[in-house]
Motif scaffolding. Structure first.
Motif, PDB file in Angstrom:
ATOM      1  N   ALA A 132     -32.664 -41.702  22.218  1.00 19.55           N
ATOM      2  CA  ALA A 132     -33.619 -41.374  21.154  1.00 19.55           C
ATOM      3  C   ALA A 132     -34.259 -42.612  20.554  1.00 19.55           C
ATOM      4  CB  ALA A 132     -32.911 -40.555  20.071  1.00 19.55           C
ATOM      5  N   ASP A 133     -33.507 -43.704  20.470  1.00 24.02           N
ATOM      6  CA  ASP A 133     -34.034 -44.920  19.850  1.00 24.02           C
ATOM      7  C   ASP A 133     -34.496 -45.957  20.870  1.00 24.02           C
ATOM      8  OD1 ASP A 133     -33.484 -43.874  17.325  1.00 24.02           O
ATOM      9  OD2 ASP A 133     -31.432 -44.655  17.348  1.00 24.02           O
ATOM     10  N   TYR A 134     -34.517 -45.588  22.129  1.00 21.90           N
ATOM     11  CA  TYR A 134     -34.960 -46.537  23.150  1.00 21.90           C
ATOM     12  C   TYR A 134     -36.472 -46.747  23.056  1.00 21.90           C
ATOM     13  CZ  TYR A 134     -30.472 -46.290  25.642  1.00 21.90           C
ATOM     14  OH  TYR A 134     -29.148 -46.377  25.986  1.00 21.90           O
ATOM     15  N   ARG A 135     -36.886 -47.913  23.425  1.00 20.41           N
ATOM     16  CA  ARG A 135     -38.322 -48.190  23.479  1.00 20.41           C
ATOM     17  C   ARG A 135     -38.915 -47.654  24.770  1.00 20.41           C
ATOM     18  NH1 ARG A 135     -39.473 -54.172  20.848  1.00 20.41           N
ATOM     19  NH2 ARG A 135     -38.466 -53.772  18.837  1.00 20.41           N
ATOM     20  N   ILE A 136     -40.227 -47.636  24.797  1.00 21.20           N
ATOM     21  CA  ILE A 136     -40.933 -47.036  25.927  1.00 21.20           C
ATOM     22  C   ILE A 136     -41.438 -48.128  26.873  1.00 21.20           C
ATOM     23  CG2 ILE A 136     -42.939 -45.665  26.618  1.00 21.20           C
ATOM     24  CD1 ILE A 136     -42.681 -44.155  23.998  1.00 21.20           C
ATOM     25  N   GLY A 137     -41.114 -47.985  28.141  1.00 22.24           N
ATOM     26  CA  GLY A 137     -41.653 -48.843  29.184  1.00 22.24           C
ATOM     27  C   GLY A 137     -41.310 -50.307  29.018  1.00 22.24           C
ATOM     28  N   ALA A 138     -42.318 -51.176  29.271  1.00 22.76           N
ATOM     29  CA  ALA A 138     -42.106 -52.628  29.240  1.00 22.76           C
ATOM     30  C   ALA A 138     -41.677 -53.112  27.861  1.00 22.76           C
ATOM     31  CB  ALA A 138     -43.377 -53.344  29.681  1.00 22.76           C
ATOM     32  N   ALA A 139     -42.002 -52.364  26.803  1.00 21.02           N
ATOM     33  CA  ALA A 139     -41.606 -52.773  25.449  1.00 21.02           C
ATOM     34  C   ALA A 139     -40.098 -52.768  25.284  1.00 21.02           C
ATOM     35  CB  ALA A 139     -42.246 -51.851  24.415  1.00 21.02           C
ATOM     36  N   GLY A 140     -39.392 -52.047  26.141  1.00 22.82           N
ATOM     37  CA  GLY A 140     -37.932 -52.017  26.048  1.00 22.82           C
ATOM     38  C   GLY A 140     -37.257 -53.191  26.725  1.00 22.82           C
ATOM     39  N   ILE A 141     -38.035 -54.040  27.410  1.00 21.54           N
ATOM     40  CA  ILE A 141     -37.471 -55.220  28.081  1.00 21.54           C
ATOM     41  C   ILE A 141     -37.931 -56.444  27.316  1.00 21.54           C
ATOM     42  CG2 ILE A 141     -37.244 -56.457  30.266  1.00 21.54           C
ATOM     43  CD1 ILE A 141     -38.073 -53.911  31.694  1.00 21.54           C
ATOM     44  N   ASN A 142     -37.182 -56.825  26.322  1.00 25.86           N
ATOM     45  CA  ASN A 142     -37.535 -57.955  25.468  1.00 25.86           C
ATOM     46  C   ASN A 142     -36.865 -59.231  25.956  1.00 25.86           C
ATOM     47  OD1 ASN A 142     -39.124 -56.440  23.651  1.00 25.86           O
ATOM     48  ND2 ASN A 142     -37.272 -55.710  22.611  1.00 25.86           N
ATOM     49  N   ARG A 224     -39.187 -33.102  45.957  1.00 23.13           N
ATOM     50  CA  ARG A 224     -38.300 -32.314  45.104  1.00 23.13           C
ATOM     51  C   ARG A 224     -38.572 -32.505  43.622  1.00 23.13           C
ATOM     52  NH1 ARG A 224     -33.455 -30.568  47.519  1.00 23.13           N
ATOM     53  NH2 ARG A 224     -33.309 -31.041  49.738  1.00 23.13           N
ATOM     54  N   VAL A 225     -39.011 -33.718  43.244  1.00 24.29           N
ATOM     55  CA  VAL A 225     -39.060 -34.061  41.827  1.00 24.29           C
ATOM     56  C   VAL A 225     -40.413 -34.685  41.493  1.00 24.29           C
ATOM     57  CG1 VAL A 225     -38.005 -35.457  40.013  1.00 24.29           C
ATOM     58  CG2 VAL A 225     -36.567 -34.425  41.770  1.00 24.29           C
ATOM     59  N   GLU A 226     -40.879 -34.395  40.293  1.00 21.19           N
ATOM     60  CA  GLU A 226     -42.041 -35.099  39.745  1.00 21.19           C
ATOM     61  C   GLU A 226     -41.741 -35.477  38.296  1.00 21.19           C
ATOM     62  OE1 GLU A 226     -45.395 -32.501  39.893  1.00 21.19           O
ATOM     63  OE2 GLU A 226     -44.764 -31.334  38.133  1.00 21.19           O
ATOM     64  N   LEU A 227     -42.478 -36.429  37.768  1.00 17.89           N
ATOM     65  CA  LEU A 227     -42.257 -36.873  36.394  1.00 17.89           C
ATOM     66  C   LEU A 227     -42.809 -35.846  35.424  1.00 17.89           C
ATOM     67  CD1 LEU A 227     -43.224 -40.666  36.660  1.00 17.89           C
ATOM     68  CD2 LEU A 227     -40.931 -39.677  36.603  1.00 17.89           C
ATOM     69  N   ALA A 228     -41.976 -35.451  34.461  1.00 17.96           N
ATOM     70  CA  ALA A 228     -42.441 -34.565  33.391  1.00 17.96           C
ATOM     71  C   ALA A 228     -43.034 -35.362  32.238  1.00 17.96           C
ATOM     72  CB  ALA A 228     -41.285 -33.696  32.887  1.00 17.96           C
ATOM     73  N   ASP A 229     -42.718 -36.644  32.167  1.00 18.78           N
ATOM     74  CA  ASP A 229     -43.246 -37.547  31.137  1.00 18.78           C
ATOM     75  C   ASP A 229     -43.330 -38.933  31.764  1.00 18.78           C
ATOM     76  OD1 ASP A 229     -43.899 -39.065  28.938  1.00 18.78           O
ATOM     77  OD2 ASP A 229     -42.495 -38.052  27.591  1.00 18.78           O
ATOM     78  N   ARG A 230     -44.494 -39.553  31.688  1.00 21.77           N
ATOM     79  CA  ARG A 230     -44.675 -40.875  32.298  1.00 21.77           C
ATOM     80  C   ARG A 230     -44.077 -41.992  31.446  1.00 21.77           C
ATOM     81  NH1 ARG A 230     -48.770 -40.976  36.264  1.00 21.77           N
ATOM     82  NH2 ARG A 230     -49.300 -43.138  35.723  1.00 21.77           N
ATOM     83  N   ASP A 231     -43.679 -41.680  30.221  1.00 25.33           N
ATOM     84  CA  ASP A 231     -43.086 -42.677  29.335  1.00 25.33           C
ATOM     85  C   ASP A 231     -41.585 -42.766  29.604  1.00 25.33           C
ATOM     86  OD1 ASP A 231     -45.533 -43.184  28.189  1.00 25.33           O
ATOM     87  OD2 ASP A 231     -45.222 -41.773  26.535  1.00 25.33           O
ATOM     88  N   VAL A 232     -41.173 -43.878  30.164  1.00 32.26           N
ATOM     89  CA  VAL A 232     -39.767 -44.108  30.488  1.00 32.26           C
ATOM     90  C   VAL A 232     -39.097 -44.791  29.308  1.00 32.26           C
ATOM     91  CG1 VAL A 232     -38.170 -45.173  32.127  1.00 32.26           C
ATOM     92  CG2 VAL A 232     -40.399 -44.325  32.913  1.00 32.26           C
ATOM     93  N   ARG A 233     -37.943 -44.302  28.912  1.00 32.60           N
ATOM     94  CA  ARG A 233     -37.184 -44.934  27.830  1.00 32.60           C
ATOM     95  C   ARG A 233     -36.293 -46.017  28.412  1.00 32.60           C
ATOM     96  NH1 ARG A 233     -40.660 -41.012  26.400  1.00 32.60           N
ATOM     97  NH2 ARG A 233     -40.429 -40.359  24.236  1.00 32.60           N
ATOM     98  N   VAL A 234     -36.306 -47.200  27.765  1.00 32.65           N
ATOM     99  CA  VAL A 234     -35.639 -48.380  28.336  1.00 32.65           C
ATOM    100  C   VAL A 234     -34.851 -49.101  27.251  1.00 32.65           C
ATOM    101  CG1 VAL A 234     -35.957 -50.535  29.611  1.00 32.65           C
ATOM    102  CG2 VAL A 234     -37.568 -48.646  29.944  1.00 32.65           C
TER     103      VAL A 234
END
Length: 374
Positions: A132-142, A224-234
Motif C-alpha cells: 500500500a505504501d510502495y512507490r510507483i515504478g522508477a520512483a520506488g528505486i531511490n 495467459r496473463v495481461e497487466l490490469a494496471d501498468r503502475d508497478v509498486r516497488v
C-alpha cells in the motif's frame, strides 16, 4: 779605382751614375701608392690547372671527427630496438588475456499460495496489501547517500548505481518487457561478454541455473496473463561495495508487485492441474522479489553497461508444478495451488536431477480487499 759603393768591375759603360739614372725621373707619390692594387695568387693558381693533388680528397662527413661515432651509435640503437621487438614477439609466455565477464548464476523459486487467490479491482488490492505504501515504478528505486571508497569517487559510485537502477527499471517495470515484448532495452545494458548467454536464455530458456529467461528479467506469459494496471509498486534497497581497485559490486534487493488478470482467450485452468477457474473481471496481485548482484568496472561506467553476476527470484502465487524459467504463469483470482509438490531430494541418486524448489507464500502477503469479486 772604384769607390766603396761601386762593383769590382766598375760602372758599366754608357751608364754614368749606374742603372738608377734612367729611373730618377719616375716619382711615386703617396696617393699613387695607396691606390695601387696588390693581388696574391693562391697555391693552386700558382701551380696551374693541370696540377694533381698529392692527397686524396675526403668526404665532408668523414672529415668531421665525431660523425663516425654518431653513426655507430645510431646503428647500435636501431639494432637494440629491433632485437627488443623481435624478442617481444617471440616471447614464450603469452600476455595475460583481459578478464572476461562471469556467466550469470540464477535461481527462480515459485511460491504457492495457502488458499484461493483473492480478486478485486487493482486499486482495492493495492490499498489492502503490504504494498500500500510502495512507490510507483522508477520512483520506488531511490539511490542512497554514498561515500567514496578507497579507489572510487562518490560520483563514480552514483554513476554505477544509476546504471543498476536503469537495469531494474527496464527489466522489472517496463510494460513492454513484462508482457513478453522487446528485450533490446535490457540487452543494451549488459556487458558484451554476457550477450551470448542472454540471447540463448531468451531463445531456449532452461531452469538449470544459467539459461533461465526470468533470471535476467520479469515477464509474464502473454497467452495467459495481461497487466490490469501498468503502475508497478516497488520497494527495496540498493547498495555498493568495492570488490577491487577496478570493480564495484552493486547489490539490489527489491520487491515488485503487479496487478494482473486473465488474457483474452487464456486457458481456464493451469495445464490441467485443476486449480480452479479464474474469476471473470477480477484482478489479482503477483509479488516478485528480486535479489541481484551487479559488477561494474571502470570501463563500464563510461559505456553504461554492467555484468549481472547473480540473480535470485521468488514469485507468487504460482503453482509448484509450473516452469517459471521462460515466463511467469501466476495463479489468478479464484484459483488455488494444485496438489503437486516437489518430490523429496535424494542426494545419493546421481542419475536423477534434483527436484525444483518451491516455497509457500505466506498468508499475510495476500491482499484482503474490502470489496472482493466473488
Amino acid at each position: 779605382m772604384t769607390g766603396p759603393g761601386d762593383p769590382p768591375e766598375g760602372m758599366p759603360e754608357g751608364a754614368p751614375g749606374g742603372g738608377d739614372d734612367e729611373y730618377r725621373s719616375v716619382v711615386f707619390d703617396e696617393r699613387f701608392i695607396r691606390a695601387a692594387r696588390l693581388q696574391e695568387f693562391s697555391a693552386d693558381e700558382r701551380l696551374g690547372e693541370h696540377h694533381a693533388p698529392a692527397v686524396k680528397t675526403r668526404h665532408a662527413w668523414l672529415r668531421l671527427g665525431g660523425s663516425r661515432q654518431a653513426v655507430l651509435l645510431v646503428l647500435l640503437i636501431v639494432l637494440a630496438f629491433g632485437t627488443a621487438v623481435y624478442m617481444g614477439v617471440r616471447h614464450p609466455y603469452k600476455a595475460p588475456e583481459p578478464a572476461r565477464s562471469q556467466p550469470l548464476r540464477s535461481s527462480v523459486v515459485p511460491l504457492a499460495p495457502p488458499g484461493t487467490v483473492p480478486g478485486a479491482a487493482p486499486e482495492d488490492l493495492f490499498s489492502h496489501s503490504p504494498a500500500a505504501d510502495y512507490r510507483i515504478g522508477a520512483a520506488g528505486i531511490n539511490l542512497p547517500a554514498v561515500q567514496r571508497s578507497a579507489h572510487f569517487s562518490d560520483g563514480q559510485i552514483v554513476t554505477a548505481m544509476t546504471i543498476a537502477k536503469d537495469y531494474l527499471v527496464r527489466s522489472s517495470v517496463d510494460p513492454a518487457t513484462l508482457t513478453g515484448g522487446a528485450v533490446r532495452p535490457v540487452r543494451l545494458l549488459l556487458d558484451t561478454g554476457q550477450l551470448d548467454q542472454f540471447d540463448r536464455s531468451l531463445a531456449h530458456p532452461d531452469g538449470n541455473g544459467q539459461y533461465a529467461a526470468t533470471g535476467w528479467l520479469v515477464r509474464f506469459d502473454p497467452k495467459r496473463v495481461e497487466l490490469a494496471d501498468r503502475d508497478v509498486r516497488v520497494d527495496g534497497t540498493l547498495s555498493a561495495t568495492e570488490l577491487s581497485a577496478d570493480t564495484l559490486d552493486i547489490t539490489a534487493d527489491y520487491t515488485f508487485v503487479y496487478a494482473v488478470r486473465p488474457a483474452p482467450g487464456a486457458p481456464r485452468d493451469d495445464a490441467g492441474q485443476h486449480t480452479g477457474t479464474p474469476t471473470p473481471g477480477a484482478a489479482s496481485l503477483v509479488t516478485v522479489r528480486r535479489e541481484l548482484h551487479f559488477q561494474i568496472g571502470r570501463d563500464d561506467l563510461a559505456d553504461h553497461r554492467l555484468t549481472v553476476a547473480q540473480s535470485s527470484l521468488q514469485a507468487g502465487p504460482l503453482n509448484c508444478s509450473s516452469d517459471p524459467a521462460d515466463a511467469l504463469r501466476p495463479l489468478l483470482a479464484g484459483q488455488h495451488a494444485g496438489p503437486d509438490r516437489p518430490a523429496g531430494t535424494d542426494p545419493y541418486a546421481r542419475s536423477r536431477t534434483n527436484a525444483s524448489l518451491c516455497g509457500q507464500l505466506s498468508a499475510t502477503s495476500q491482499p484482503t480487499p474490502s470489496h472482493p469479486i466473488p
